[in-house]
Design an enzyme around this catalytic site. Structure first.
Site, mmCIF file in Angstrom:
data_model
loop_
_atom_site.group_PDB
_atom_site.id
_atom_site.type_symbol
_atom_site.label_atom_id
_atom_site.label_comp_id
_atom_site.label_asym_id
_atom_site.label_seq_id
_atom_site.Cartn_x
_atom_site.Cartn_y
_atom_site.Cartn_z
ATOM 1 N N SER A 1 -9.676 1.816 3.082
ATOM 2 C CA SER A 1 -8.800 2.549 2.204
ATOM 3 C C SER A 1 -7.786 1.681 1.457
ATOM 4 C CB SER A 1 -8.045 3.604 3.014
ATOM 5 O OG SER A 1 -7.184 2.992 3.954
ATOM 6 N N LYS B 1 0.847 -1.198 0.000
ATOM 7 C CA LYS B 1 0.000 0.000 0.000
ATOM 8 C C LYS B 1 0.880 1.246 0.000
ATOM 9 C CE LYS B 1 -3.878 1.905 2.735
ATOM 10 N NZ LYS B 1 -4.709 1.689 3.955
ATOM 11 N N SER C 1 -9.733 -0.525 7.292
ATOM 12 C CA SER C 1 -9.179 -0.390 5.946
ATOM 13 C C SER C 1 -8.500 -1.619 5.357
ATOM 14 C CB SER C 1 -8.186 0.765 5.902
ATOM 15 O OG SER C 1 -8.896 1.958 5.721
HETATM 16 N N1 GLN Z 1 -12.850 4.416 6.578
HETATM 17 C C1 GLN Z 1 -12.261 4.784 7.831
HETATM 18 C C2 GLN Z 1 -11.787 6.218 7.745
HETATM 19 O O1 GLN Z 1 -11.977 6.816 6.737
HETATM 20 C C3 GLN Z 1 -11.141 3.856 8.171
HETATM 21 C C4 GLN Z 1 -9.947 4.071 7.350
HETATM 22 C C5 GLN Z 1 -8.792 3.224 7.728
HETATM 23 O O2 GLN Z 1 -8.931 2.186 8.366
HETATM 24 N N2 GLN Z 1 -7.618 3.681 7.347
HETATM 25 O O3 GLN Z 1 -11.250 6.742 8.686
#
Ligand code: GLN
Length: 482
Positions: free
Chosen positions: A147, A72, A171
């Site tokens: 994400s 990532k 995410s």
């Molecule tokens: N969707 C959540 C956020 O936007 C979690 C994102 C993540 O785990 N990095 O904060």
């Protein structure tokens, strides 16, 4: 059978037996990426020549020897871009390896490619990437989740053998669920965050996205363990995460939290998850209804704590130290302001503003401090639950993959995608998502994920449950057929 459809374990076995070279694995991926990725956009970039050079040096006899692993775009890999899918880091090249990267290399793996993501990991669909969204391999009009959506998409589409992502509120697990792969969020502190670009430091964890449960255990064996460079990493013994695979679930007590079967849960997801619960019961697990009474506060608490930490962490992107810098500015303040105005996307700005607000004097007690207290209650819910059960089973995401564009104008509906995942981050416990069925829509099959949550430092048990389920079902073998 295509080389790229192999799991990490299978590919490594071939390399070890000298039936396939690491170089051939890299070339296989490049071929599949050239064919598929224009449609999926799971990768922001990759460097074939560097990967080949690394492949030639990789020791085939190590546990991950010779296998390329996608990373990532917020984990540092020496000499590669590390941009967090943000314009503000454009041109930034990592000057060092993250600890997880170094550990992958030490286990023989070849870091390969930069997987697309929501900018700074803020989002649930990869639509917040400054470089365009990734698409779900099962239906390219839908999001792969986020994400770590790029990482999940490339694993599901056989453009990667496995990947590393990060999970702050879901995410890893949510995109794994939406793309039909396996995603594991380790216990907070189990894996070093050194070299991971920080979003919310008390919640962030790095973990694997893989084609099956064994691969997740293999990657955990490589990356877990204390690190002097991350003071929040835990100095606890690291087990062999493969050890409990295949032990079955008989005698285990699994908790079904009543607060997770609520309005807004897609009936197709509910059916698939209830089917999985019955299946685990048939395999010999005992299923107990449990209560996690503070569940309803998890989302609002998360959206105070995560932005608060983000607003502090993202202060470092000032146009002086990293990447992008606004042109033609008049003085230092104008430089900061314009760089951040032009460099950050709208969701990142929203989080910085929210976070700064809840930390400001006068609001700190009302929001941030109170959220921290509620976080303790959420944590205590899990401590109580794990006094009764060995693991908790529930849906990963309330819905299957949603359409691209469907939620981009409504942040709250986007935030709801993580309603079942973020409590684990708040509590610091571990969780895994595995495929447990499909929902049909528009003539397409959309994967559904089963989430298994475990005690802090007890990844072995959730891997055990996950592997028992996986070994007696076929969901993980289905391919999107690109
Ligand atoms: N969707 C959540 C956020 O936007 C979690 C994102 C993540 O785990 N990095 O904060």
């Amino acid at each position: 059978m295509e080389l790229t459809s192999l799991t990490l374990y299978e590919a490594q076995k071939l390399v070890r037996a000298k039936q396939v070279s690491s170089r051939e694995l890299v070339d296989g991926l490049v071929e599949s990426i050239e064919k598929i990725d224009p449609e999926i956009h799971g990768y922001l970039s990759y460097d074939r020549d560097q990967a080949i050079a690394d492949a030639e040096k990789a020791d085939p006899n190590l546990p991950l020897g010779g296998v390329p692993i996608a990373i990532k775009d917020l984990i540092n890999v020496l000499g590669h871009p590390c941009g967090c899918a943000s314009k503000i880091l454009q041109g930034y090249v990592a000057p060092y390896d993250a600890t997880v990267t170094a550990r992958l290399r030490a286990a023989g793996a070849v870091p390969f490619g930069r997987a697309n993501m929501d900018e700074f990991a803020m989002g649930s669909s990869t639509e917040n990437s400054a470089f365009g969204p990734s698409k779900n391999p099962w239906d390219v009009t839908r999001t792969p989740g986020g994400s770590s959506g790029g990482a999940a998409a490339v694993v599901a589409a056989d453009e990667a053998f496995a990947a590393l992502g990060s999970d702050t509120g879901g995410s890893i697990r949510q995109p794994a669920a939406l793309c039909g792969c396996v995603g594991l969020k380790p216990t907070y502190g189990r894996v070093s965050r050194f070299g991971l670009v920080a979003f919310a430091s008390s919640l962030d964890q790095i973990g694997p996205l893989t084609k099956d449960v064994r691969d997740a255990a293999l990657l955990m064996n490589a990356i877990a363990g204390a690190d002097p460079c991350d003071s929040t990493s835990l100095a606890e013994p690291v087990p062999d995460f493969l050890a409990k695979l295949g032990l079955g679930v008989s005698g285990l007590k699994l908790g079904l939290p009543k607060e997770y079967f609520i309005d807004g849960l897609d009936p197709r997801v509910e059916n698939a998850v209830r089917g999985a619960v019955d299946h685990l019961s048939n395999l010999g697990a005992s299923i107990v209804e449990i209560s996690l009474p503070h569940t309803e506060y998890a989302l609002s608490t998360y959206y105070i704590i995560a932005p608060a930490e983000a607003s502090a962490n993202l202060a470092r992107f000032d146009g002086v130290r990293y990447g992008f810098r606004a042109q033609g500015v008049s003085g230092l303040l104008d430089h900061y302001g314009r760089t951040r105005e032009e460099g950050f996307g709208p969701e990142v700005k929203r989080r910085i503003i929210l976070g700064t607000y809840v930390l400001s004097s006068g609001y700190y007690d009302a929001y941030y401090l109170r959220a921290q207290k509620v976080r303790t209650l959420i944590r205590q819910d899990f401590v109580n639950a794990f006094n009764q059960v060995d693991a908790i089973i529930c849906p990963t995401s309330p819905t299957p993959a949603f359409k691209l564009g469907e939620r981009t104008n409504d942040p709250l509906s986007m935030y709801l995608a993580d309603i079942f995942t973020l409590a684990a981050n708040m509590a610091g416990i571990c969780g895994i998502s595995i495929p447990c069925g499909f929902a049909q829509e528009d003539g397409k099959k959309l994967p559904v994920g089963l989430q298994i949550l475990g005690r802090a430092l007890d990844e072995s048990t959730i891997l055990q449950v996950a592997s028992a389920y996986e070994q007696s079902t076929d969901w993980h073998k289905a391919k999107p057929g690109l």
